[in-house]
Write an enzyme that holds these catalytic residues in place. Sequence first.
Site, PDB file in Angstrom:
ATOM      1  N   TYR A  46      -2.051  -0.172  11.164  1.00  0.00           N
ATOM      2  CA  TYR A  46      -2.229  -0.870   9.880  1.00  0.00           C
ATOM      3  C   TYR A  46      -1.009  -0.668   8.985  1.00  0.00           C
ATOM      4  O   TYR A  46      -0.392  -1.634   8.529  1.00  0.00           O
ATOM      5  CB  TYR A  46      -3.498  -0.357   9.172  1.00  0.00           C
ATOM      6  CG  TYR A  46      -3.466  -0.653   7.694  1.00  0.00           C
ATOM      7  CD1 TYR A  46      -3.532  -1.961   7.225  1.00  0.00           C
ATOM      8  CD2 TYR A  46      -3.330   0.380   6.755  1.00  0.00           C
ATOM      9  CE1 TYR A  46      -3.463  -2.239   5.858  1.00  0.00           C
ATOM     10  CE2 TYR A  46      -3.269   0.116   5.397  1.00  0.00           C
ATOM     11  CZ  TYR A  46      -3.330  -1.196   4.957  1.00  0.00           C
ATOM     12  OH  TYR A  46      -3.248  -1.473   3.615  1.00  0.00           O
ATOM     13  N   LYS A  80       2.009  -3.214   7.507  1.00  0.00           N
ATOM     14  CA  LYS A  80       2.247  -3.443   6.071  1.00  0.00           C
ATOM     15  C   LYS A  80       3.709  -3.131   5.738  1.00  0.00           C
ATOM     16  O   LYS A  80       4.354  -3.849   4.968  1.00  0.00           O
ATOM     17  CB  LYS A  80       1.313  -2.578   5.217  1.00  0.00           C
ATOM     18  CG  LYS A  80      -0.130  -3.026   5.213  1.00  0.00           C
ATOM     19  CD  LYS A  80      -0.337  -4.437   4.650  1.00  0.00           C
ATOM     20  CE  LYS A  80      -0.179  -4.516   3.148  1.00  0.00           C
ATOM     21  NZ  LYS A  80      -0.415  -5.908   2.640  1.00  0.00           N
ATOM     22  N   THR A 126       0.823  -1.218   0.000  1.00  0.00           N
ATOM     23  CA  THR A 126       0.000   0.000   0.000  1.00  0.00           C
ATOM     24  C   THR A 126       0.855   1.266   0.000  1.00  0.00           C
ATOM     25  O   THR A 126       1.960   1.259   0.563  1.00  0.00           O
ATOM     26  CB  THR A 126      -0.896   0.005   1.259  1.00  0.00           C
ATOM     27  OG1 THR A 126      -1.476   1.299   1.413  1.00  0.00           O
ATOM     28  CG2 THR A 126      -0.121  -0.306   2.525  1.00  0.00           C
ATOM     29  N   ASP A 127       0.307   2.327  -0.557  1.00  0.00           N
ATOM     30  CA  ASP A 127       1.028   3.617  -0.505  1.00  0.00           C
ATOM     31  C   ASP A 127       1.101   4.167   0.919  1.00  0.00           C
ATOM     32  O   ASP A 127       1.878   5.090   1.190  1.00  0.00           O
ATOM     33  CB  ASP A 127       0.385   4.637  -1.456  1.00  0.00           C
ATOM     34  CG  ASP A 127      -1.072   4.976  -1.131  1.00  0.00           C
ATOM     35  OD1 ASP A 127      -1.626   4.429  -0.166  1.00  0.00           O
ATOM     36  OD2 ASP A 127      -1.653   5.800  -1.878  1.00  0.00           O
ATOM     37  N   GLU A 128       0.294   3.610   1.836  1.00  0.00           N
ATOM     38  CA  GLU A 128       0.302   4.147   3.206  1.00  0.00           C
ATOM     39  C   GLU A 128       1.616   3.889   3.934  1.00  0.00           C
ATOM     40  O   GLU A 128       1.879   4.499   4.968  1.00  0.00           O
ATOM     41  CB  GLU A 128      -0.864   3.565   4.020  1.00  0.00           C
ATOM     42  CG  GLU A 128      -2.187   4.030   3.479  1.00  0.00           C
ATOM     43  CD  GLU A 128      -3.342   3.887   4.457  1.00  0.00           C
ATOM     44  OE1 GLU A 128      -3.106   3.683   5.656  1.00  0.00           O
ATOM     45  OE2 GLU A 128      -4.484   3.981   3.991  1.00  0.00           O
TER      46      GLU A 128
HETATM   47  O1  DAU Z   1      -4.027   4.125   0.280  1.00  0.00           O
HETATM   48  C1  DAU Z   1      -4.237   2.738   0.261  1.00  0.00           C
HETATM   49  C2  DAU Z   1      -5.064   2.374   1.458  1.00  0.00           C
HETATM   50  O2  DAU Z   1      -6.353   2.917   1.243  1.00  0.00           O
HETATM   51  C3  DAU Z   1      -5.147   0.882   1.712  1.00  0.00           C
HETATM   52  O3  DAU Z   1      -3.878   0.398   2.032  1.00  0.00           O
HETATM   53  C4  DAU Z   1      -6.098   0.606   2.875  1.00  0.00           C
HETATM   54  O4  DAU Z   1      -6.241  -0.779   3.058  1.00  0.00           O
HETATM   55  C5  DAU Z   1      -7.429   1.235   2.574  1.00  0.00           C
HETATM   56  O5  DAU Z   1      -8.293   1.053   3.684  1.00  0.00           O
HETATM   57  C6  DAU Z   1      -7.286   2.718   2.273  1.00  0.00           C
HETATM   58  O6  DAU Z   1      -6.906   3.447   3.452  1.00  0.00           O
HETATM   59  P1  DAU Z   1      -7.635   4.815   3.873  1.00  0.00           P
HETATM   60  O7  DAU Z   1      -7.555   4.959   5.315  1.00  0.00           O
HETATM   61  O8  DAU Z   1      -7.157   5.949   3.027  1.00  0.00           O
HETATM   62  O9  DAU Z   1      -9.137   4.440   3.375  1.00  0.00           O
HETATM   63  P2  DAU Z   1     -10.577   4.710   4.006  1.00  0.00           P
HETATM   64  O10 DAU Z   1     -11.553   4.279   2.972  1.00  0.00           O
HETATM   65  O11 DAU Z   1     -10.719   4.167   5.363  1.00  0.00           O
HETATM   66  O12 DAU Z   1     -10.605   6.307   4.118  1.00  0.00           O
HETATM   67  C7  DAU Z   1     -10.423   7.132   2.991  1.00  0.00           C
HETATM   68  C8  DAU Z   1     -10.474   8.569   3.467  1.00  0.00           C
HETATM   69  O13 DAU Z   1     -11.811   8.856   3.908  1.00  0.00           O
HETATM   70  C9  DAU Z   1      -9.566   8.838   4.653  1.00  0.00           C
HETATM   71  O14 DAU Z   1      -9.010  10.137   4.532  1.00  0.00           O
HETATM   72  C10 DAU Z   1     -10.503   8.778   5.849  1.00  0.00           C
HETATM   73  C11 DAU Z   1     -11.822   9.268   5.280  1.00  0.00           C
HETATM   74  N1  DAU Z   1     -13.026   8.692   5.917  1.00  0.00           N
HETATM   75  C12 DAU Z   1     -13.108   7.331   6.021  1.00  0.00           C
HETATM   76  C13 DAU Z   1     -14.188   6.726   6.629  1.00  0.00           C
HETATM   77  C14 DAU Z   1     -14.265   5.229   6.768  1.00  0.00           C
HETATM   78  C15 DAU Z   1     -14.068   9.496   6.379  1.00  0.00           C
HETATM   79  O15 DAU Z   1     -14.008  10.752   6.261  1.00  0.00           O
HETATM   80  N2  DAU Z   1     -15.136   8.905   6.979  1.00  0.00           N
HETATM   81  C16 DAU Z   1     -15.244   7.552   7.139  1.00  0.00           C
HETATM   82  O16 DAU Z   1     -16.257   7.087   7.727  1.00  0.00           O
END
Ligand code: DAU
Length: 357
Positions: free
Chosen positions: A148, A152, A123-125
């Site tokens: 997380y 990774k 992942t880019d994270e």
């Molecule tokens: O960048 C790659 C990564 O992308 C993967 O390695 C991870 O497995 C994947 O979960 C994802 O990580 P993020 O933390 O960026 O994804 P998430 O969908 O949880 O959140 C995307 C953005 O949206 C982040 O800035 C947090 C925000 N968010 C997320 C959720 C779940 C919200 O504002 N509200 C929310 O309820």
Amino acid sequence: MKLLVTGGCGFIGSDFIRWILDARPDLQVTNLDSLTYAGNLENLAECEANPRYRFVRGSVADADAVDAAVREAEGIVHFAAESHVDRSLYGPVDFARTNVEGTVVLLEAARRHRLRRFVLVSTDEVYGSLAEEGTFTESSPLAPSSAYSATKAAGDLMALAYRRTFGLDVVITRGSNTYGPHQYPEKFIPLFITNALEDRPCPLYGDGRNVRDWLYVRDHTRGIWAAFEGGRSGEVYNLGGGNERRNVDVARAVLRAVGRPESLIQHVADRPGHDRRYALDTRKARAELGWAPDIPFERGLSDTVAWYRDHAEWVRRVKSGDYRTYYERHYGIGNRLEPGARSLEPEIQDEKPTSST
Ligand code: DAU
């Protein structure tokens, strides 16, 4: 060739298996998956009758299950991971077990059985957070923020150690935020789509200006396979969508696509340690693998919304049980989505997205 895929019942893994069985009739695929909350056999229902496909239930951290599966394989694509940043707030040990220990158990079996190639889907994270400008290249330092991403990064380092010390043929892909059909609705885009379809509030963290680079799942799948086929041993390849968007703009785009008002967006407390921005330099994958993302964000999003709309039963099943417990804990009363809670952050002004292609 006999390919072992781990975590094939998850979101990206299942897209990969559906695609590869079709694209490569010479391949036999074994899917090793422990069916945790995010693994779903329904995601591969259409492959069950395929004689070139086999499902084995087992964890990558279980050395015996892994040995039995790896013994029969020639190559591995390793997807299996605990992948949700917010869940790593509550159970970091599970993340270490799967993402670090599981990866090492698999690497060790691959070394013992002299597999031809091991692709680790990362992942880019692992690079941490960027400010307004710049992109991460494959040689950027690793600076993960969450439990997380730290696990990774540890998996990546172990894979590279196996390459240097034991000569195992390892290639790592680092993908950006992936979206598309079949994604478990704890992640941002499917959470907002499914909540909006039910006229429920959509919880936006912090000021909503965090930026992610969105990659359609099929583009990600193709990049992983391009790395398997054409990547140089011991190398890392960034797979980014070239679609940088602020979260608030993604939220608005989702609500437009679903046909619901922006008033469903509810500002809630920020994620602890929330990375501000991710952006990838993908020149290496483009030059060496001949890979480039193909699906524009608007098209990918409208296809994704259509899929969730058409799969109400899938959504209903997935959003029961464990999902509800997690949702209550993370967003529920006394936490983020307290009924009647006022916005915790200043209202967001309209701005241009950081970039888009
Ligand atoms: O960048 C790659 C990564 O992308 C993967 O390695 C991870 O497995 C994947 O979960 C994802 O990580 P993020 O933390 O960026 O994804 P998430 O969908 O949880 O959140 C995307 C953005 O949206 C982040 O800035 C947090 C925000 N968010 C997320 C959720 C779940 C919200 O504002 N509200 C929310 O309820």
